[in-house]
Each structure stands twice: as structure tokens, then as C-alpha cells.
Write a protein that holds these residues in place. Structure first.
Motif, PDB file in Angstrom:
ATOM      1  N   ALA A  49       0.842  -1.199   0.000  1.00 56.07           N
ATOM      2  CA  ALA A  49       0.000   0.000   0.000  1.00 56.07           C
ATOM      3  C   ALA A  49       0.868   1.236   0.000  1.00 56.07           C
ATOM      4  O   ALA A  49       1.924   1.249   0.641  1.00 56.07           O
ATOM      5  CB  ALA A  49      -0.933   0.007   1.202  1.00 56.07           C
ATOM      6  N   SER A  50       0.421   2.265  -0.720  1.00 58.93           N
ATOM      7  CA  SER A  50       1.155   3.530  -0.736  1.00 58.93           C
ATOM      8  C   SER A  50       0.166   4.686  -0.653  1.00 58.93           C
ATOM      9  O   SER A  50      -1.024   4.551  -0.998  1.00 58.93           O
ATOM     10  CB  SER A  50       2.008   3.658  -2.002  1.00 58.93           C
ATOM     11  N   LEU A  51       0.687   5.840  -0.197  1.00 59.05           N
ATOM     12  CA  LEU A  51      -0.118   7.044  -0.024  1.00 59.05           C
ATOM     13  C   LEU A  51       0.718   8.233  -0.472  1.00 59.05           C
ATOM     14  O   LEU A  51       1.814   8.445   0.048  1.00 59.05           O
ATOM     15  CB  LEU A  51      -0.527   7.187   1.440  1.00 59.05           C
ATOM     16  N   SER A  52       0.194   8.998  -1.420  1.00 64.72           N
ATOM     17  CA  SER A  52       0.947  10.138  -1.951  1.00 64.72           C
ATOM     18  C   SER A  52       0.543  11.427  -1.252  1.00 64.72           C
ATOM     19  O   SER A  52      -0.407  11.457  -0.466  1.00 64.72           O
ATOM     20  CB  SER A  52       0.688  10.276  -3.456  1.00 64.72           C
ATOM     21  N   GLU A  53       1.236  12.511  -1.598  1.00 61.91           N
ATOM     22  CA  GLU A  53       0.969  13.809  -0.972  1.00 61.91           C
ATOM     23  C   GLU A  53      -0.399  14.355  -1.362  1.00 61.91           C
ATOM     24  O   GLU A  53      -0.903  15.249  -0.678  1.00 61.91           O
ATOM     25  CB  GLU A  53       2.060  14.801  -1.378  1.00 61.91           C
ATOM     26  N   ILE A  54      -0.995  13.855  -2.430  1.00 62.57           N
ATOM     27  CA  ILE A  54      -2.346  14.299  -2.800  1.00 62.57           C
ATOM     28  C   ILE A  54      -3.379  13.273  -2.352  1.00 62.57           C
ATOM     29  O   ILE A  54      -4.504  13.250  -2.844  1.00 62.57           O
ATOM     30  CB  ILE A  54      -2.477  14.567  -4.310  1.00 62.57           C
ATOM     31  N   SER A  55      -2.977  12.439  -1.413  1.00 64.20           N
ATOM     32  CA  SER A  55      -3.858  11.442  -0.791  1.00 64.20           C
ATOM     33  C   SER A  55      -4.303  10.338  -1.737  1.00 64.20           C
ATOM     34  O   SER A  55      -5.293   9.664  -1.478  1.00 64.20           O
ATOM     35  CB  SER A  55      -5.094  12.119  -0.174  1.00 64.20           C
ATOM     36  N   GLN A  56      -3.558  10.160  -2.834  1.00 68.18           N
ATOM     37  CA  GLN A  56      -3.864   9.020  -3.704  1.00 68.18           C
ATOM     38  C   GLN A  56      -3.322   7.754  -3.051  1.00 68.18           C
ATOM     39  O   GLN A  56      -2.171   7.712  -2.617  1.00 68.18           O
ATOM     40  CB  GLN A  56      -3.222   9.207  -5.064  1.00 68.18           C
ATOM     41  N   THR A  57      -4.144   6.717  -2.987  1.00 65.65           N
ATOM     42  CA  THR A  57      -3.734   5.441  -2.417  1.00 65.65           C
ATOM     43  C   THR A  57      -3.691   4.378  -3.517  1.00 65.65           C
ATOM     44  O   THR A  57      -4.503   4.377  -4.434  1.00 65.65           O
ATOM     45  CB  THR A  57      -4.685   4.987  -1.308  1.00 65.65           C
ATOM     46  N   ILE A  58      -2.720   3.494  -3.379  1.00 62.51           N
ATOM     47  CA  ILE A  58      -2.595   2.359  -4.294  1.00 62.51           C
ATOM     48  C   ILE A  58      -2.381   1.119  -3.446  1.00 62.51           C
ATOM     49  O   ILE A  58      -1.559   1.131  -2.523  1.00 62.51           O
ATOM     50  CB  ILE A  58      -1.422   2.542  -5.277  1.00 62.51           C
ATOM     51  N   TYR A  59      -3.109   0.060  -3.754  1.00 65.03           N
ATOM     52  CA  TYR A  59      -3.018  -1.176  -2.985  1.00 65.03           C
ATOM     53  C   TYR A  59      -2.653  -2.343  -3.900  1.00 65.03           C
ATOM     54  O   TYR A  59      -3.044  -2.396  -5.059  1.00 65.03           O
ATOM     55  CB  TYR A  59      -4.357  -1.489  -2.315  1.00 65.03           C
ATOM     56  N   ALA A  60      -1.936  -3.306  -3.325  1.00 67.97           N
ATOM     57  CA  ALA A  60      -1.724  -4.569  -4.016  1.00 67.97           C
ATOM     58  C   ALA A  60      -3.061  -5.292  -4.101  1.00 67.97           C
ATOM     59  O   ALA A  60      -3.911  -5.158  -3.202  1.00 67.97           O
ATOM     60  CB  ALA A  60      -0.697  -5.410  -3.264  1.00 67.97           C
TER      61      ALA A  60
END
Length: 123
Positions: A49-60
Motif C-alpha cells: 500500500a502507498s499514499l501520496s501527498e495528494i492522498s492518492q492510495t494504491i493497494y496490491a
């Protein structure tokens, strides 16, 4: 350099929940992309899982819908809420942080700061 310290790991039965925390210091660090990784026994570490500065999340794919990555308002603490845990979720969990363009922030990005890990065991 950002120092990261994880906590919240433990043992839980299948179907249960855990919330991992990762505290970042110093306050005001410039990392703008954070993530959680997992290393299962005998396997390579993988980004989940990741979280960017614009609150975009990406999950496996295998955690999508069960895990939620988030930060507190000050962005000094990173969380991973894990629900409906499965035995295959067992492993050492690491938080990571880096500075990168938001478009490049993902579990597959290159991270420059790492925590020491916290163990999660699901039985």
C-alpha cells in the motif's frame, strides 16, 4: 534522513483486525510518499500500500478492500488498518518513506527511508 518506527504488530486469528502505526521524525520532514511493505517467511519483501501527498492510495490486489493506509493530520504517523486478516498475511511489516513526484508514488517506487519492522502473525 527520516527515522521511522513501527508498532502495533502481534498475533491474531483469521478474520480479525490489526492496526499498525509508523511514527516519522523529525517533525516537518519532507517525505511526500509513504508506503507499507510486507515480507512473508521465505519470500521477498513486497509493497502492499502507498499514499501520496495528494492522498492518492494504491493497494496490491491481494489486500485491496481489506487494508487501508492513512496518516494523521500532522502526517507524523502512518497507519495501516488491516481487516479480515488471512494466514497468508503473516509476515514482517515495514513502513517506508521517500520524496518523489505524486505520479511516481506507488508500492513499486524506490523508498529511501525504512523502519525496523513489526511482526504480524495470523493463525
Amino acid at each position: 534522513h527520516v527515522q521511522l518506527v513501527e508498532s502495533g504488530g502481534g498475533s491474531v486469528q483469521a478474520g480479525g483486525s490489526l492496526r499498525l502505526s509508523c511514527t516519522a521524525s523529525p517533525y516537518g520532514h519532507d517525505s511526500n510518499c509513504v508506503a507499507w511493505f510486507r515480507q512473508a517467511p521465505g519470500k521477498e519483501r513486497e509493497g502492499i500500500a502507498s499514499l501520496s501527498e495528494i492522498s492518492q492510495t494504491i493497494y496490491a490486489d491481494h489486500v485491496q478492500g481489506r487494508f487501508t493506509i492513512s496518516t494523521d493530520n500532522t502526517k507524523t504517523t502512518l497507519y495501516l488498518q488491516m481487516d479480515n486478516l488471512k494466514p497468508e498475511d503473516t509476515g514482517m511489516y515495514y513502513c517506508a518513506a521517500t520524496k518523489t513526484r505524486w505520479l511516481e508514488c506507488s508500492p513499486k517506487a524506490t523508498y529511501t527511508n525504512w523502519g525496523q519492522g513489526t511482526q504480524v502473525t495470523v493463525s
